[in-house]
Design an enzyme around this catalytic site. Sequence first.
Site, short mmCIF file in Angstrom:
data_model
loop_
_atom_site.label_atom_id
_atom_site.label_comp_id
_atom_site.label_asym_id
_atom_site.label_seq_id
_atom_site.Cartn_x
_atom_site.Cartn_y
_atom_site.Cartn_z
NE ARG A 62 -3.04 0.12 3.23
CZ ARG A 62 -2.53 0.27 4.46
NH1 ARG A 62 -1.94 1.39 4.81
NH2 ARG A 62 -2.63 -0.71 5.34
CE1 TYR A 117 -15.54 16.33 -13.57
CE2 TYR A 117 -15.01 15.56 -11.36
CZ TYR A 117 -15.41 15.31 -12.66
OH TYR A 117 -15.66 14.02 -13.04
CG ASP A 189 -9.18 19.75 -11.22
OD1 ASP A 189 -8.40 19.35 -12.11
OD2 ASP A 189 -10.28 19.21 -10.97
CE LYS A 214 -11.72 13.21 -17.03
NZ LYS A 214 -12.01 14.29 -16.12
#
Length: 398
Positions: A62, A117, A189, A214
């Site tokens: 992890r 967003y 962002d 993206k």
Amino acid sequence: MSSSKDHGHTGPLKPQTELVTSGRDTVAQKGFINPPVVRGSTVLYPTADDLHAHRGEFQYGRHGTPTTKALQDALMALEGPNCAGVGLAPSGVAAITTALMAVLKSGDHLLVIDSAYRPTRNFCDGFLKRYGVETTYFDPLIGEKIEELFKQNTRAVIVEAPGSQSFEMPDIPAIAAVAHRKGALVIDDNTWATPLYHRSLDQGIDISIQAATKYIGGHSDIMFGTISANAKTWPQIAEAIRLLGVCAGPDDVFLALRGLRTLAVRLAHHQQSALEMARWFVDRPEVLRVIHPALESDPGYAIWKRDFTGATGLFSVVLKPAPKKAVDAMLDALTLFGMGYSWGGFESLVIPFDCSSYRTATKWNPGGPALRFHIGLENIGDLKNDLERGFAALKAAS
Ligand SMILES: *Cc1c(COP(=O)(O)O)cnc(C)c1O
């Protein structure tokens, strides 16, 4: 950095070169260019002494693997010298929410750009509110006047440049200067530009987010997010990632790194085709307005030119008033422009949108039906022919 050693370079490299060379440890990879996709939870320690001391580069799956390290090294090189660490998350939204939980606490006040967003807004209104964090939305074009919105307890500001769907270009250096004077952090962002075209951390941003789903992934085949932080905020981000148990799957990490290698050539193509397409739309009789910050006529052009080194493939078009059924007929007539959410892959996309239902600090009143386009890597003549067909259907149904 392993890349510099591998290739014998000493001076700083240009970002396009960093994208190709960084995050490669040829010796550890036994000569192979790419890292293995390490699937792993347990990491074995050779001796009890090593175990007690948590000795070794990797302790537990992890917390990182050779695959995640390769991607993090490459992203750090791309973000530049102000980046102190990059956290990996299973989606862009997870990157945003992890960053917010890292820096906020009950009783804090948060300022969020009105063009953010939408799921970012939903997290602030639906989750942070329950945990005692109050959010105020601000006009994307507010500039230094944002000062008036600060309270004693304002802890962070979220910007997005340009805004999702509506593409307003905020003045990030002006907003960041006020925020820092007031003792608040600024989170960006930066999904639209990527660090290749906008070095957020060099412009007063403390934490820069990528929905790597993206452009970094670039092939519409992963969900992924990254959190790049400066030295002031990285310890908090790293702690939150550890406490929340945020990590990403090995295949997605590998695909994000693979996408990163071709980011510069893909973005150059998206940029060129999108600008050509935006200019083509400007001349169409069916179009009221094109919203693309790299068009000289756009209100955001001066800021884009000052703060960014490129534009990507996503922009919006406002049509002259037309009935919904005509716009739907146009959308249905398109064969190369797929209809669907997300963007940043190799393919062209279109969605109709309407921000008026959720904006609170500003009014969205475009004057006609609004469409958001992603211009992919197809031949631009083919794309124009597809849109000609779409406009013919629009006219026939009007
Ligand atoms: C898509 C997107 C996100 C969210 O990314 P996911 O990987 O879909 O969770 C965040 N911000 C912007 C600007 C986006 O376009």
